[in-house]
Design a protein around this motif. Sequence first.
Motif, PDB file in Angstrom:
ATOM      1  N   GLU A   1      21.231  14.550   4.446  1.00 38.04           N
ATOM      2  CA  GLU A   1      19.945  13.676   5.487  1.00 38.04           C
ATOM      3  C   GLU A   1      21.052  14.073   6.355  1.00 38.04           C
ATOM      4  O   GLU A   1      21.974  13.604   7.084  1.00 38.04           O
ATOM      5  CB  GLU A   1      20.479  12.456   5.145  1.00 38.04           C
ATOM      6  N   THR A   2      19.856  14.997   7.476  1.00 39.97           N
ATOM      7  CA  THR A   2      20.548  14.806   8.978  1.00 39.97           C
ATOM      8  C   THR A   2      19.017  14.278   9.435  1.00 39.97           C
ATOM      9  O   THR A   2      18.505  14.385   9.718  1.00 39.97           O
ATOM     10  CB  THR A   2      20.548  16.411   9.216  1.00 39.97           C
ATOM     11  N   LEU A   3      19.526  13.419  11.049  1.00 39.96           N
ATOM     12  CA  LEU A   3      19.174  13.297  12.145  1.00 39.96           C
ATOM     13  C   LEU A   3      19.617  13.841  13.437  1.00 39.96           C
ATOM     14  O   LEU A   3      20.770  13.828  13.671  1.00 39.96           O
ATOM     15  CB  LEU A   3      18.937  11.321  11.724  1.00 39.96           C
ATOM     16  N   GLU A   4      18.664  14.513  14.412  1.00 38.63           N
ATOM     17  CA  GLU A   4      19.214  15.547  14.580  1.00 38.63           C
ATOM     18  C   GLU A   4      18.749  15.058  16.256  1.00 38.63           C
ATOM     19  O   GLU A   4      17.145  14.876  15.927  1.00 38.63           O
ATOM     20  CB  GLU A   4      19.071  16.945  14.815  1.00 38.63           C
ATOM     21  N   PHE A   5      19.488  14.626  17.813  1.00 44.53           N
ATOM     22  CA  PHE A   5      18.095  14.284  18.301  1.00 44.53           C
ATOM     23  C   PHE A   5      18.766  15.781  19.606  1.00 44.53           C
ATOM     24  O   PHE A   5      19.740  16.249  19.435  1.00 44.53           O
ATOM     25  CB  PHE A   5      18.797  13.004  19.486  1.00 44.53           C
TER      26      PHE A   5
ATOM     27  N   VAL B  79      14.979  15.500  11.593  1.00 49.51           N
ATOM     28  CA  VAL B  79      14.964  15.172  10.126  1.00 49.51           C
ATOM     29  C   VAL B  79      14.545  16.447   9.314  1.00 49.51           C
ATOM     30  O   VAL B  79      13.523  16.344   9.150  1.00 49.51           O
ATOM     31  CB  VAL B  79      13.908  13.250   9.147  1.00 49.51           C
ATOM     32  N   THR B  80      15.468  16.651   8.123  1.00 51.18           N
ATOM     33  CA  THR B  80      16.106  17.220   7.037  1.00 51.18           C
ATOM     34  C   THR B  80      16.626  16.178   5.899  1.00 51.18           C
ATOM     35  O   THR B  80      17.332  15.302   6.778  1.00 51.18           O
ATOM     36  CB  THR B  80      16.330  18.424   7.676  1.00 51.18           C
TER      37      THR B  80
ATOM     38  N   ALA C  52      13.562   1.977  13.502  1.00 50.77           N
ATOM     39  CA  ALA C  52      14.231   1.655  14.721  1.00 50.77           C
ATOM     40  C   ALA C  52      15.074   2.230  15.546  1.00 50.77           C
ATOM     41  O   ALA C  52      15.104   1.839  16.872  1.00 50.77           O
ATOM     42  CB  ALA C  52      15.426   0.848  13.603  1.00 50.77           C
ATOM     43  N   ILE C  53      14.957   3.728  15.639  1.00 55.70           N
ATOM     44  CA  ILE C  53      15.661   4.793  17.104  1.00 55.70           C
ATOM     45  C   ILE C  53      14.984   4.564  17.583  1.00 55.70           C
ATOM     46  O   ILE C  53      15.357   4.821  18.710  1.00 55.70           O
ATOM     47  CB  ILE C  53      16.368   5.715  15.736  1.00 55.70           C
ATOM     48  N   GLU C  54      13.687   5.173  16.968  1.00 56.58           N
ATOM     49  CA  GLU C  54      12.200   5.633  17.670  1.00 56.58           C
ATOM     50  C   GLU C  54      12.404   3.579  18.790  1.00 56.58           C
ATOM     51  O   GLU C  54      11.936   4.535  19.979  1.00 56.58           O
ATOM     52  CB  GLU C  54      11.016   5.551  17.008  1.00 56.58           C
ATOM     53  N   GLU C  55      12.123   2.750  18.312  1.00 54.96           N
ATOM     54  CA  GLU C  55      11.560   1.608  18.936  1.00 54.96           C
ATOM     55  C   GLU C  55      12.647   1.894  20.248  1.00 54.96           C
ATOM     56  O   GLU C  55      11.944   1.186  21.315  1.00 54.96           O
ATOM     57  CB  GLU C  55      11.704   0.413  18.116  1.00 54.96           C
TER      58      GLU C  55
END
Length: 67
Positions: free
Chosen positions: A4-8, A20-21, A34-37
Amino acid sequence: MAMETLEFIIYPDGRVKERVTGIVGKSCEEVTRAIEEQLGVVISSQKTSDYYQQKIESENQIQNQNW
């Protein structure tokens, strides 16, 4: 099982691209909410093929048969 990966990606003008992958189904929305908020207004969203997959859960039952 996939990682599970979150890339910014943060652009010079302040825009943030989030990728998101490895998270299957709608649970990726829960993970990123929560991150997007905290980041601000979401201008667009594009769902990947992982979003449309369903998590497969199996249950194995073993029966003991005495003959």
